[in-house]
Scaffold this motif. Structure first.
Motif, short mmCIF file in Angstrom:
data_model
loop_
_atom_site.label_atom_id
_atom_site.label_comp_id
_atom_site.label_asym_id
_atom_site.label_seq_id
_atom_site.Cartn_x
_atom_site.Cartn_y
_atom_site.Cartn_z
N ASN A 231 100.73 7.62 -36.65
CA ASN A 231 100.81 6.74 -35.48
C ASN A 231 102.00 5.81 -35.58
OD1 ASN A 231 99.49 5.68 -37.65
ND2 ASN A 231 98.42 4.15 -36.45
N ARG A 232 102.63 5.61 -34.46
CA ARG A 232 103.83 4.78 -34.43
C ARG A 232 103.47 3.42 -33.86
NH1 ARG A 232 109.05 5.53 -35.16
NH2 ARG A 232 109.59 5.29 -32.98
N SER A 233 104.40 2.52 -33.99
CA SER A 233 104.19 1.22 -33.37
C SER A 233 104.32 1.33 -31.86
CB SER A 233 105.24 0.24 -33.88
OG SER A 233 105.25 -0.90 -33.06
N PHE A 234 103.45 0.65 -31.14
CA PHE A 234 103.52 0.64 -29.68
C PHE A 234 104.82 -0.01 -29.20
CE2 PHE A 234 101.11 -2.92 -31.30
CZ PHE A 234 101.78 -4.01 -30.75
N LEU A 235 105.45 -0.79 -30.08
CA LEU A 235 106.69 -1.46 -29.67
C LEU A 235 107.87 -0.49 -29.64
CD1 LEU A 235 106.53 -4.81 -31.68
CD2 LEU A 235 106.22 -4.50 -29.22
N LEU A 236 107.73 0.63 -30.33
CA LEU A 236 108.89 1.50 -30.53
C LEU A 236 108.75 2.84 -29.83
CD1 LEU A 236 109.38 0.76 -34.33
CD2 LEU A 236 110.59 -0.28 -32.41
N GLU A 237 107.70 3.02 -29.06
CA GLU A 237 107.51 4.32 -28.40
C GLU A 237 108.56 4.54 -27.32
OE1 GLU A 237 103.45 4.22 -27.19
OE2 GLU A 237 102.76 4.64 -29.23
N PRO B 11 101.19 0.89 -38.72
CA PRO B 11 102.32 0.33 -37.95
C PRO B 11 101.89 -0.42 -36.69
CG PRO B 11 102.80 2.57 -38.64
CD PRO B 11 101.36 2.32 -38.99
N ALA B 12 100.88 0.11 -35.99
CA ALA B 12 100.44 -0.58 -34.78
C ALA B 12 99.78 -1.92 -35.13
CB ALA B 12 99.47 0.30 -34.00
N SER C 194 102.45 -4.31 -36.08
CA SER C 194 103.19 -4.71 -34.90
C SER C 194 102.42 -5.72 -34.05
CB SER C 194 103.52 -3.48 -34.04
OG SER C 194 104.31 -2.58 -34.78
N LYS D 247 115.67 -3.63 -32.04
CA LYS D 247 115.34 -3.38 -30.63
C LYS D 247 115.33 -4.68 -29.84
CE LYS D 247 111.92 -1.59 -27.43
NZ LYS D 247 110.70 -0.78 -27.24
N TYR D 248 114.79 -5.74 -30.44
CA TYR D 248 114.67 -7.01 -29.71
C TYR D 248 115.76 -8.02 -30.10
CZ TYR D 248 110.20 -5.01 -28.36
OH TYR D 248 109.24 -4.18 -27.86
N ILE E 262 101.45 -0.28 -22.76
CA ILE E 262 100.37 0.19 -23.62
C ILE E 262 99.02 -0.38 -23.22
CG2 ILE E 262 101.79 0.55 -25.67
CD1 ILE E 262 99.87 -2.11 -26.46
#
Lengths: 264, 467
Positions: A258-264, B171-172, B175, B216-217, B464
């Motif tokens: 699973n990836r971070s929702f910030l990076l999808e 990771p989620a 984050s 990214k940010y 999301i």
């Protein structure tokens, strides 16, 4: 109230973590509800540390199962001493040493010494030690492993088991102990396995299973892992780092995709 | 070894050697009792403090607490000692040194000029005869500025490490805590994760995650995964986008060996991180953590009291020009620091000793559930450290670290400090917070996010979560 409290609109992220996120704010401070929720969690953890160990209850339940438990004390006489003197928690009191020296010969030299210790959470022992025992015992019997008298120790640390195992002349030591309570886990049980312990045994010679509780590692899984360690320990006549290195595959948690929702 | 003694009303108090004198002069704490080093009673402790006050500072240069031949930390301290910088105070006793530190002669400039002439033992000694307000007043005069992508330690600034730990390194989950922290204005010192495992693959996944979010940010901060230094070096060798190299350090060679490190390995870590040249406003690439009691718990204290061992760890840290150093003061447990009173004093001692040695000191204002401490004690220590000018503290959601199972300071706590003392985040980060719509114009008050998310995160979060 809505003009006093600021709600955080990212509350749905709470599904990704048990961390206390999106608490909102009163000014910039924690609102009353999360503040008092925290206080309660801390109170529960504190109570777990200072909860008076109902060792007699555990011993009675062991007797009901046909065992004659050894009721032992560490050299730390009070909880206050126990918390400041880990060295005393690792030794038995003189009276308990005398109890051990009076064990009849026919109870010595068994395969496994099982030691139940209050540790930092007697709550964890009261809730989880016997259910775990009930899962474990038939498996030990099935494997033909003999059990030394079960010990119940007050104000003990993990290493107090070494002295007991040596006195009982058992081969393998299994300690069930209450772990340091966290805010979300006041009743977490740990298991430490030590092959042929002596007075110089260190943590590097032990294998540990942690976080055994409702909501953590469940009893069947814990026993499954423990039996694997027990079998390996008898086969290879050792425990600790050398055993762990070969049995510990890449933990499940590392295989997440699973990836971070910030990076999808 | 000399015998030290002090006579009060005809009673002679004797101390076996310098380390015995230091240990007995140390304000009471459980770790020194556990080690059998503490004063036997109240009077002996003050007698030791009086004897210590009369001791020339020079003594610490001629009498090593742990032999030069057998300890590389002692060798580092002696070999790196700057006699020229020491000259200005070389005539003072420990007691005179306290007076000088408190005097107006000791200001930011003069304190900086003697810093390399001080040894950890001199600072440990003087701290033992200082009260809490002395430790605060003198620390406040020091300034230690470091930089990587943000500039830390500037006047009027107070920074935070965003600590988004998750028990499975998900990771989620990590984050989610990062978003929470950033939206509360935290993370200018570092976004630093304690991984649940030292496994290289897991560590590299986290390094990639933090790097991707920061880029990214466009967040002017740095990332760190707090894994063993050898794992970080391996990650760098495999091309990981690593900002800061982390390591726990202690004040004796033996204790560092129990951590699996020595000065040579620390140098390798420094060189590896520097080679990446990832900083934009500075080249400080190391993050060190320490804590009183670590040498004793490794049975590596050589009969030296735990606060002096801790100060010696700062000499190790100083040698590698760190961006961040923090004492994880209450994590080790009540057998070393029993209650809120002991934790509070230790936190201020550590900050004082580190700052005087020239370190960018932060503090993990924290406790475990088996210590006699609670949130009120942490509020006291946090407030006192902020008054003393601490460079940074931790920030975790709701003060509850769900991975390490202890309590440290929250994002809300940092805002309390900023509001009551008028302190602001690092300038680069502050500008980003304003641009991102997280802080409003006066740079202290959060923008009202009641109904809408700050623009920067609005897209990702709406996508999301159906906000």
């Amino acid at each position: 109230m809505s003009d006093i409290l600021t709600v955080n609109p990212w509350g749905s992220l709470a599904r990704f973590t048990q961390a206390r996120i999106a608490l909102g704010r009163a000014g910039t401070s924690q609102p009353t509800k999360p503040h008092l929720d925290f206080q309660f969690a801390h109170a529960r953890a504190r109570n777990a540390v200072h909860h008076v160990f109902d060792h007699a209850g555990i011993e009675a339940q062991l007797s009901e199962r046909g065992f004659k438990p050894l009721s032992l004390n560490s050299a730390a006489e009070t909880r206050e001493i126990y918390l400041q003197r880990p060295d005393l928690g690792r030794q038995l009191s003189k009276a308990s040493l005398a109890t051990l020296s009076a064990i009849p010969d026919e109870d010595l030299q068994r395969d496994v010494a099982l030691v139940i210790v209050d540790g930092l959470s007697s709550l964890a022992i009261e809730k989880n030690a016997l259910p775990l025992f009930d899962h474990l015992l038939p498996q030990l019997m099935q494997r033909g492993l003999s059990l030394a008298p079960v010990s119940v120790v007050r104000q003990g640390r993990v290493a107090v088991g070494d002295q007991i195992c040596m006195a009982l002349q058992a081969k393998l030591l299994i300690v069930l102990i209450g772990e340091r309570p966290g805010l979300s886990s006041p009743d977490s049980l740990g298991i430490y396995l030590t092959w042929n312990p002596d007075a110089t045994s260190t943590n590097a010679e032990r294998n540990c299973l942690s976080n055994i509780r409702n909501g953590g590692l469940d009893f069947p899984t814990a026993v499954h892992k423990l039996l694997y360690l027990i079998e390996q320990s008898f086969r290879r006549q050792l425990s600790g780092v050398d055993l762990k290195d070969e049995t510990q595959a890449i933990p499940e948690k590392l295989s997440h995709e699973n990836r971070s929702f910030l990076l999808e | 070894m000399s015998i030290y003694s002090h006579t009060i009303d005809g009673k002679v108090y004797r101390f076996r050697d310098l380390k015995d004198l230091l240990a007995k002069a140390s304000p009471a704490r459980s770790g020194d009792y556990l080690a059998g080093l503490a004063a036997v009673d109240y009077e002996e402790r003050v007698a030791a403090q009086m004897a210590l006050a009369e001791l020339p500072l020079k003594t610490f240069l001629s009498e090593a607490l742990i032999p030069y031949e057998s300890d590389e930390v002692t060798r580092l301290i002696i070999d790196q000692h700057d006699r020229q910088a020491f000259a200005a105070i070389s005539h003072l006793t420990v007691g005179d040194f306290r007076n000088w530190l408190l005097s107006d002669q000791a200001d930011e400039k003069s304190l900086a000029s003697i810093s390399t002439g001080l040894t950890p033992e001199m600072l440990a000694a003087v701290s033992k005869i200082m009260r809490v307000q002395d430790l605060i007043l003198v620390s406040k005069k020091c300034r230690v500025v470091t930089g990587f992508r943000s500039t830390l330690g500037l006047p009027g600034r107070f920074s935070t490490r965003l600590q988004p730990n998750h028990p499975a390194d998900d990771p989620a989950g990590v984050s989610a805590s990062i978003v929470d922290g950033l939206l509360y204005g935290c993370g200018d010192a570092v976004i630093g994760v304690n991984p649940a495992t030292d496994n290289l693959h897991a560590v590299m996944t986290l390094i990639d995650l933090l790097d991707a979010i920061i880029h990214k940010y466009s967040i002017p901060t740095q990332s760190c995964v707090l894994t063993h230094i050898t794992t970080s070096i391996e990650a760098i060798n495999r091309g990981a986008p690593l900002d800061l190299v982390f390591q726990s350090v202690a004040g004796t060679e033996l204790a560092n060996r129990s951590f699996g490190i020595n000065l040579g390995i620390l140098q390798e870590g420094l060189d590896a991180a520097r080679s990446l040249q990832r900083g934009s406003v500075g080249t400080n690439v190391m993050y060190f953590e320490t804590g009183q009691g670590s040498a004793l718990s490794a049975n590596a204290h050589h009969g030296v009291d735990q606060q002096t061992c801790e100060a010696r760890a700062y000499a190790v840290a100083r040698h590698f020009s760190p961006l961040l150093v923090n004492s994880v003061v209450g994590f080790i447990g009540p057998e070393y620091l029993y209650d809120g009173k002991q934790i509070i004093r230790a936190g201020l001692e550590d900050h004082f000793c580190g700052k005087l040695l020239g370190l960018p000191m932060g503090c993990d204002v924290c406790y475990t559930n088996h210590a006699e401490a609670d949130q009120n004690d942490m509020d006291v220590l946090l407030t006192l450290l902020a008054v003393a000018g601490v460079n940074f503290v931790m920030g975790v959601p709701g003060a509850d670290d769900v991975m390490l199972n202890y309590q440290t300071t929250s994002f809300h706590d940092a805002l309390y400090v900023r509001k009551t003392l008028g302190l602001r985040p690092a300038p680069e980060f502050e500008a980003w917070l304003e641009q991102a719509g997280i802080f409003s114009g006066d740079a202290r008050i959060l923008a009202d996010c009641q109904d809408s998310l700050p623009g920067l995160f609005a897209y990702d979060l709406k996508r999301i979560a159906g906000f």
